[in-house]
Design a protein around this motif. Sequence first.
Motif, PDB file in Angstrom:
ATOM      1  N   VAL A 256      -7.643 -33.330 -19.218  1.00  0.00           N
ATOM      2  CA  VAL A 256      -8.424 -32.836 -20.348  1.00  0.00           C
ATOM      3  C   VAL A 256      -7.488 -32.145 -21.321  1.00  0.00           C
ATOM      4  CG1 VAL A 256     -10.340 -31.376 -21.121  1.00  0.00           C
ATOM      5  CG2 VAL A 256     -10.512 -32.635 -18.968  1.00  0.00           C
ATOM      6  N   GLU A 257      -7.013 -30.935 -20.988  1.00  0.00           N
ATOM      7  CA  GLU A 257      -6.076 -30.267 -21.891  1.00  0.00           C
ATOM      8  C   GLU A 257      -4.628 -30.690 -21.666  1.00  0.00           C
ATOM      9  OE1 GLU A 257      -8.300 -28.240 -20.173  1.00  0.00           O
ATOM     10  OE2 GLU A 257      -7.144 -27.284 -18.572  1.00  0.00           O
ATOM     11  N   ILE A 258      -4.344 -31.304 -20.524  1.00  0.00           N
ATOM     12  CA  ILE A 258      -2.989 -31.757 -20.221  1.00  0.00           C
ATOM     13  C   ILE A 258      -3.050 -32.988 -19.335  1.00  0.00           C
ATOM     14  CG2 ILE A 258      -2.858 -30.145 -18.270  1.00  0.00           C
ATOM     15  CD1 ILE A 258       0.170 -29.941 -18.777  1.00  0.00           C
ATOM     16  N   ASP A 259      -2.153 -33.921 -19.590  1.00  0.00           N
ATOM     17  CA  ASP A 259      -2.049 -35.092 -18.731  1.00  0.00           C
ATOM     18  C   ASP A 259      -1.665 -34.631 -17.331  1.00  0.00           C
ATOM     19  OD1 ASP A 259      -0.637 -37.448 -17.396  1.00  0.00           O
ATOM     20  OD2 ASP A 259      -1.390 -38.382 -19.229  1.00  0.00           O
ATOM     21  N   SER A 260      -2.312 -35.166 -16.325  1.00  0.00           N
ATOM     22  CA  SER A 260      -2.107 -34.707 -14.954  1.00  0.00           C
ATOM     23  C   SER A 260      -0.643 -34.768 -14.526  1.00  0.00           C
ATOM     24  CB  SER A 260      -2.956 -35.536 -13.993  1.00  0.00           C
ATOM     25  OG  SER A 260      -2.829 -35.065 -12.675  1.00  0.00           O
ATOM     26  N   GLU A 261       0.083 -35.789 -14.988  1.00  0.00           N
ATOM     27  CA  GLU A 261       1.476 -35.956 -14.585  1.00  0.00           C
ATOM     28  C   GLU A 261       2.386 -34.864 -15.145  1.00  0.00           C
ATOM     29  OE1 GLU A 261       3.077 -39.871 -15.144  1.00  0.00           O
ATOM     30  OE2 GLU A 261       1.172 -40.831 -14.605  1.00  0.00           O
ATOM     31  N   LEU A 262       1.920 -34.137 -16.154  1.00  0.00           N
ATOM     32  CA  LEU A 262       2.752 -33.104 -16.781  1.00  0.00           C
ATOM     33  C   LEU A 262       2.583 -31.731 -16.132  1.00  0.00           C
ATOM     34  CD1 LEU A 262       2.264 -33.979 -20.569  1.00  0.00           C
ATOM     35  CD2 LEU A 262       4.085 -34.737 -19.012  1.00  0.00           C
ATOM     36  N   VAL A 263       1.578 -31.589 -15.278  1.00  0.00           N
ATOM     37  CA  VAL A 263       1.315 -30.275 -14.681  1.00  0.00           C
ATOM     38  C   VAL A 263       2.518 -29.788 -13.878  1.00  0.00           C
ATOM     39  CG1 VAL A 263      -0.142 -29.021 -13.038  1.00  0.00           C
ATOM     40  CG2 VAL A 263      -1.178 -30.633 -14.659  1.00  0.00           C
ATOM     41  N   GLU A 264       3.230 -30.709 -13.234  1.00  0.00           N
ATOM     42  CA  GLU A 264       4.396 -30.331 -12.433  1.00  0.00           C
ATOM     43  C   GLU A 264       5.673 -31.012 -12.920  1.00  0.00           C
ATOM     44  OE1 GLU A 264       3.539 -29.819  -8.059  1.00  0.00           O
ATOM     45  OE2 GLU A 264       1.685 -30.855  -8.642  1.00  0.00           O
ATOM     46  N   CYS A 265       5.726 -31.319 -14.213  1.00  0.00           N
ATOM     47  CA  CYS A 265       6.934 -31.930 -14.762  1.00  0.00           C
ATOM     48  C   CYS A 265       8.029 -30.867 -14.923  1.00  0.00           C
ATOM     49  CB  CYS A 265       6.635 -32.613 -16.098  1.00  0.00           C
ATOM     50  SG  CYS A 265       6.325 -31.465 -17.469  1.00  0.00           S
ATOM     51  N   ASN A 266       9.222 -31.300 -15.303  1.00  0.00           N
ATOM     52  CA  ASN A 266      10.355 -30.375 -15.401  1.00  0.00           C
ATOM     53  C   ASN A 266      10.141 -29.267 -16.423  1.00  0.00           C
ATOM     54  OD1 ASN A 266      11.807 -31.744 -13.442  1.00  0.00           O
ATOM     55  ND2 ASN A 266      12.866 -33.066 -14.916  1.00  0.00           N
ATOM     56  N   ARG A 267       9.352 -29.536 -17.432  1.00  0.00           N
ATOM     57  CA  ARG A 267       9.082 -28.526 -18.461  1.00  0.00           C
ATOM     58  C   ARG A 267       8.042 -27.497 -18.023  1.00  0.00           C
ATOM     59  NH1 ARG A 267      10.885 -30.012 -23.489  1.00  0.00           N
ATOM     60  NH2 ARG A 267      11.083 -32.234 -23.965  1.00  0.00           N
ATOM     61  N   SER A 268       7.230 -27.880 -17.090  1.00  0.00           N
ATOM     62  CA  SER A 268       6.092 -27.042 -16.723  1.00  0.00           C
ATOM     63  C   SER A 268       6.536 -25.793 -15.965  1.00  0.00           C
ATOM     64  CB  SER A 268       5.108 -27.827 -15.856  1.00  0.00           C
ATOM     65  OG  SER A 268       4.079 -26.980 -15.381  1.00  0.00           O
ATOM     66  N   ARG A 269       5.962 -24.662 -16.344  1.00  0.00           N
ATOM     67  CA  ARG A 269       6.173 -23.404 -15.623  1.00  0.00           C
ATOM     68  C   ARG A 269       4.836 -22.878 -15.090  1.00  0.00           C
ATOM     69  NH1 ARG A 269      10.137 -25.574 -16.421  1.00  0.00           N
ATOM     70  NH2 ARG A 269      12.111 -24.825 -17.327  1.00  0.00           N
ATOM     71  N   ILE A 270       3.887 -23.788 -14.911  1.00  0.00           N
ATOM     72  CA  ILE A 270       2.530 -23.389 -14.538  1.00  0.00           C
ATOM     73  C   ILE A 270       2.512 -22.718 -13.163  1.00  0.00           C
ATOM     74  CG2 ILE A 270       0.199 -24.225 -14.037  1.00  0.00           C
ATOM     75  CD1 ILE A 270       0.679 -26.391 -16.198  1.00  0.00           C
ATOM     76  N   PHE A 271       3.186 -23.306 -12.190  1.00  0.00           N
ATOM     77  CA  PHE A 271       3.201 -22.693 -10.871  1.00  0.00           C
ATOM     78  C   PHE A 271       4.174 -21.521 -10.809  1.00  0.00           C
ATOM     79  CE2 PHE A 271       1.140 -26.735 -10.052  1.00  0.00           C
ATOM     80  CZ  PHE A 271       0.089 -26.337  -9.232  1.00  0.00           C
ATOM     81  N   LYS A 272       5.169 -21.510 -11.678  1.00  0.00           N
ATOM     82  CA  LYS A 272       6.045 -20.347 -11.799  1.00  0.00           C
ATOM     83  C   LYS A 272       5.255 -19.150 -12.320  1.00  0.00           C
ATOM     84  CE  LYS A 272      10.069 -18.295 -11.772  1.00  0.00           C
ATOM     85  NZ  LYS A 272      10.744 -17.991 -10.490  1.00  0.00           N
ATOM     86  N   GLN A 273       4.335 -19.390 -13.244  1.00  0.00           N
ATOM     87  CA  GLN A 273       3.465 -18.320 -13.722  1.00  0.00           C
ATOM     88  C   GLN A 273       2.688 -17.698 -12.558  1.00  0.00           C
ATOM     89  OE1 GLN A 273       1.951 -21.154 -16.984  1.00  0.00           O
ATOM     90  NE2 GLN A 273       1.253 -19.155 -17.714  1.00  0.00           N
ATOM     91  N   MET A 274       2.182 -18.542 -11.673  1.00  0.00           N
ATOM     92  CA  MET A 274       1.420 -18.028 -10.536  1.00  0.00           C
ATOM     93  C   MET A 274       2.292 -17.162  -9.644  1.00  0.00           C
ATOM     94  SD  MET A 274      -0.768 -21.426  -9.586  1.00  0.00           S
ATOM     95  CE  MET A 274      -1.344 -22.519 -10.898  1.00  0.00           C
TER      96      MET A 274
END
Length: 295
Positions: A256-274
Motif C-alpha cells: 500500500v504505502e510501500i512495495d513489500s520487497e522494499l521493507v527489508e531492502c538495503n535502504r530500509s531502516r524500518i527494523f533498525k527503528q524498532m
Amino acid sequence: MRHFFSTNQLTTEEIYQWLETAEAYRTGKTSWPKLDNQFVANLFFEPSTRTKMSFVVAQRKLGMDVLDFHTETSSMKKGESLYDTAKTFESIGANLLVIRHESDDWFNELDKKLSIPIINAGSGKTEHPTQCMLDLLTIYQEFGRIEDLEIAIVGDLKHSRVARTNALSLQRLGAKVYLSAPEGFEDESLNLPYLSIDEATEHMDVIMLLRVQHERHIVQSKTENYLNRAGLTKNREKKMKPHAIILHPAPVNRGVEIDSELVECNRSRIFKQMENGVYARMAVMTHVLQEWGKI
C-alpha cells in the motif's frame, strides 16, 4: 519537567543529550541505571505492538517491575475514567505511567493532578514523542547530523501523530522538511512545502513513510492503486539518492504505502527503528526519572 508529553518541551540541546544517552546505552559505552525498586504501568487504550513491547523490553532492561494492565479486563469496562485509572496506579505504588490514548489531549486531564511522572506513548492525532526520538536517533546514526538534511514525510499526514511530531522536531533541529500526500490526506495545519512522491524520492536524503490510518478516518478513504499514486514503488526507489534511506513507524501496510520487497531492502531502516525504540525509550524514562530525583 513534570511529564514528557511532547518533544516541544525539550530544547534542541536536550534532544541531542537524550539521543546521546540512547546511543550510549545501545553501544554499551554507558551502563544504564538499575531501577529494581521502581514500578511502572503501561496504560495502553489503543492497539500497539512496537511501542508497548519496546517500552516493556526497555523497562525490564532497566530492572523495573512492570505492572499488568489490559483494557479489556480493567475497570474501564465498568465506566472508570482515565483519571481514576491513573490515580489508582499511583495509589497502589506505581512510580511511572506510560499512557497511550485515542484522545488528542488526554494529558490535560492528568497534568498537575498526579504526583508521579507520565510519558506520552501516543495521543490521538497530535503527539508521539518517543517515536520521534527513535526516528531522530536512526537518522542521527546514519548521517551524524540532522541539520540541513532534506527529509520528506510521505503519506496520510492528516491523521498521523508521527507526522506532526516529527515535522516540527526535525524543523527545529535544522532539517529541511517537506511533505507529500495524495489528495485528501494533506495536513493544512503544517506550514511546510509539498512535493509530489516522485520529486520526494528523487531529491530527499530521508523518505519517511506513513501508514494509512484507517481507524482515524471519519469517512473511509479508498486505497486502491495507492502505491502507484503516492507510495514507494520499486521504480521510485531506484531513483533515490545513493545514500538515501527509508523510514516507516510501522505497522507497515505492505503493497500500500510501500512495495513489500522494499521493507527489508538495503535502504530500509524500518527494523533498525524498532531496535532503536528500546534504547530511545530507556533514555526517555531515565531522564524523566532523573528529573523527579528517582535515580
